[in-house]
Design an enzyme around this catalytic site. Structure first.
Site, PDB file in Angstrom:
ATOM      1  N   GLY A  24      37.716  74.605   0.567  1.00 47.24           N
ATOM      2  CA  GLY A  24      37.758  74.013   1.895  1.00 47.24           C
ATOM      3  C   GLY A  24      38.890  74.647   2.670  1.00 47.24           C
ATOM      4  CB  SER A  25      40.142  74.096   6.099  1.00 44.45           C
ATOM      5  OG  SER A  25      40.314  72.684   5.957  1.00 44.45           O
TER       6      SER A  25
ATOM      7  CD  GLU B 252      41.188  73.289  -0.796  1.00 42.56           C
ATOM      8  OE1 GLU B 252      42.002  72.353  -0.827  1.00 42.56           O
ATOM      9  OE2 GLU B 252      40.188  73.307  -0.054  1.00 42.56           O
TER      10      GLU B 252
ATOM     11  CD  GLU C 107      33.796  69.526  -3.889  1.00 41.34           C
ATOM     12  OE1 GLU C 107      34.304  69.916  -2.830  1.00 41.34           O
ATOM     13  OE2 GLU C 107      32.694  68.908  -3.941  1.00 41.34           O
TER      14      GLU C 107
ATOM     15  CG  HIS D 203      38.267  70.646   0.561  1.00 38.76           C
ATOM     16  ND1 HIS D 203      39.406  71.055   1.196  1.00 38.76           N
ATOM     17  CD2 HIS D 203      37.469  70.111   1.526  1.00 38.76           C
ATOM     18  CE1 HIS D 203      39.311  70.789   2.494  1.00 38.76           C
ATOM     19  NE2 HIS D 203      38.143  70.207   2.719  1.00 38.76           N
TER      20      HIS D 203
ATOM     21  CG  HIS E 139      27.806  52.821 -25.904  1.00 39.19           C
ATOM     22  ND1 HIS E 139      26.670  53.619 -25.819  1.00 39.19           N
ATOM     23  CD2 HIS E 139      27.878  52.174 -24.714  1.00 39.19           C
ATOM     24  CE1 HIS E 139      26.105  53.461 -24.641  1.00 39.19           C
ATOM     25  NE2 HIS E 139      26.807  52.583 -23.951  1.00 39.19           N
TER      26      HIS E 139
ATOM     27  N   GLY F 280      30.322  59.871 -21.891  1.00 34.09           N
ATOM     28  CA  GLY F 280      28.980  59.337 -21.666  1.00 34.09           C
ATOM     29  C   GLY F 280      28.505  59.486 -20.243  1.00 34.09           C
TER      30      GLY F 280
END
Length: 528
Positions: free
Chosen positions: A25-26, A28, A47, A70, A281, A401
């Site tokens: 993005g800007s 970065e 991402e 970003h 779980h 998971g």
């Protein structure tokens, strides 16, 4: 005088972090502009897929991977994938762009408000440097803490005007720094544990992902052989730490209190190595341990040791402990275990492939050292029943998971492996979470093979709805998706198959292709 950006690139190079996974993005752009020629930028289209690709790359490579996100928006998109990195102890170095320092408090567009707090509690450590001159030291701090036990992801937010500032004096010292763990069992601790194992009537080993991560599988085999003890993989297995056709292998423990107690009922000493105690779980309450059993845990993670509800724990280097313990126990105290019985024939289906048949065909035709990245949760039982895994680093599964790990992680793992074939085994429900990684595979010609096991539903959830006696639940089915067509749209060769013969032909063709290939296999619905 060098600027902060140049010193940071030198620092990353000194730690072999020259591959950057990102979606820019800007904020970065000032860091990425004019990137050195020896660095490689791997672009992902979302991402979540970016972070999962980096995770697969780090797991397969056995060391850190660098991620560039970003600001807050990109970080938020990656948080779901980050949950897997936490529990797989992946040392991801995550950086995020921030607005210029003078505007952060105004909450201008794309300011990352309370940046260091945003990824918590998922990261091991996070910060936003207090000034531009502290950026290189903070990134060095992040790299070292990510790789010290217990390994885990870290996060650094950097205002984009920091990169052009003058680097601090003494920054070159950061390039020479090294840190390493020196924690190991004492001779007295080792002798006491060896004596306990020798004195047990029916000891059992329970091995976790850290054994595989630390390349201690062979040490575990030596210990099992000398003890004449059976071996289970710890529940919720995200890696395979023991050869699955060894005479000691008994399978993967169920992820439920009573299920584990029932499986270990005949044993008086339970040695858990490289795993939490335990990652449950399904809620099936019961006694944590069989009556009269003693449990000892070996782990490098103090958190895992501290939060266990039962047993004793020793915190130290797992590979060192296994290696020394294998040499310390007395061999021949128990009869050698008999060979495993013949594997049951793979089940077949009518109009579709049965997952057992598909895995049996993979076992027959795929390379012996193939790496499997699996995110088809409804076929777990079929996979362990049919596959032969004997090489370290052959199996990866989402450690938390959360879906979306498998397909991008397979792409990242293949990027790390020039010498081994990576095969992604992805459910059709899971595939949609990380489908954009196919574009990355095509763009960089990464020769991963992705197999979509297509049954048109969230199979694991259908099973769980029975376990919970929930009845019919909405949102269970995902029909009408043509993954072969989607793959071709992203630039990946793809085919659809329904029979064993068709699958075998497609697999053989994909193995020699030298580019990414997707195989959509119509499969029978099974339960985990």
């Amino acid at each position: 005088m060098a600027d902060v950006r140049d010193v940071t690139y030198d620092l990353l190079r000194s730690h072999d972090l020259t591959t950057i996974f990102g979606n820019p993005g800007s904020n970065e752009l000032p860091f990425l502009a004019g990137m050195p020629e020896d660095f490689r930028y791997v672009l992902g289209l979302h991402e979540g897929a970016v972070l999962a690709m980096a995770d697969g790359y780090a797991l397969a490579r056995g060391s850190s991977a660098l991620v560039n996100l970003h600001a807050a928006a990109g970080t938020g998109n990656a948080l779901g994938a980050l949950t897997n990195s936490v529990y797989s102890h992946s040392p991801l170095i995550i950086t995020a762009g921030q607005q210029v320092r003078s505007t952060i408090g105004q909450e201008v567009m794309l300011a990352n408000v309370d940046a260091a707090e945003l990824p918590k509690p998922l990261v091991k450590w996070s910060c936003e440097p207090s000034c531009a001159q502290d950026v290189p030291r903070s990134i060095s701090h992040a790299i070292h803490i990510a790789n010290l036990p217990a390994k885990g992801p870290v996060y650094v937010s950097v205002p984009y005007d920091d990169w052009a500032q003058e680097a601090p004096e003494g920054a070159q010292h950061l390039l020479e720094r090294k840190t390493a763990s020196a924690g190991a069992l004492s001779e007295a601790q080792l002798a006491e544990l060896a004596e306990a194992l020798d004195g047990a009537q029916h000891p059992v080993l329970v091995l976790g992902p850290e054994v595989d991560a630390e390349h201690a599988n062979d040490d575990a085999v030596r210990l099992a052989d000398r003890l004449g003890a059976p071996v289970w993989i710890a529940p919720s297995a995200s890696r395979c730490p023991f050869p699955t056709r060894h005479r000691s292998f008994r399978g993967v423990l169920p992820a439920a209190v009573q299920g584990i107690t029932d499986a270990l009922r005949e044993h008086d000493l339970i040695l858990v190595v490289g795993a939490p105690v335990f990652r449950y779980h399904q809620f099936v309450p019961g006694e944590y341990l069989p009556a009269g059993a003693r449990l000892v845990q070996l782990t490098s993670d103090p958190g895992e040791a501290a939060r266990a509800p039962m047993g004793e724990a020793l915190v130290g280097d797992v590979k060192d402990a296994l290696s020394r313990l294998a040499g310390a126990v007395t061999p021949g105290l128990r009869p050698e275990l008999p060979p495993l019985p013949e594997r049951p024939a793979a089940r077949t289906a009518g109009e579709r492939l049965h997952p057992e048949e598909l895995f049996a065909l993979l076992r027959e035709h795929a390379p012996e050292d193939a790496v499997y990245v699996k995110e088809s949760t409804a076929t777990t039982g079929a996979f362990w029943a049919q596959m032969d895994l004997s090489t370290q680093g052959s199996y990866f599964f989402p450690a938390s998971g959360g879906l979306g790990f498998g397909l991008p992680a397979a792409v990242g793992a293949q990027l790390a492996h020039d010498e081994r074939q990576v095969i992604g085994l992805i459910g059709d429900g899971s595939a949609n979470y990380g489908i954009t990684a196919l574009w990355t595979a095509a763009r960089y010609r990464i020769p991963v093979i992705v197999i979509i096991l297509k049954n048109g539903t969230y199979g694991a959830l259908r099973w769980f709805s029975k376990v919970l006696d929930a009845g019919e639940v909405p949102g269970m089915d995902v029909p009408g998706i043509d993954f072969a067509q989607i793959a071709r749209g992203y630039g990946v060769d793809a085919t659809s198959v329904r029979t064993g013969a068709e699958f075998t032909a497609a697999l053989k063709s994909a193995l020699g292709a030298g580019k990414p290939v997707l195989i959509e296999a119509e499969t029978e619905l099974t339960e985990p």
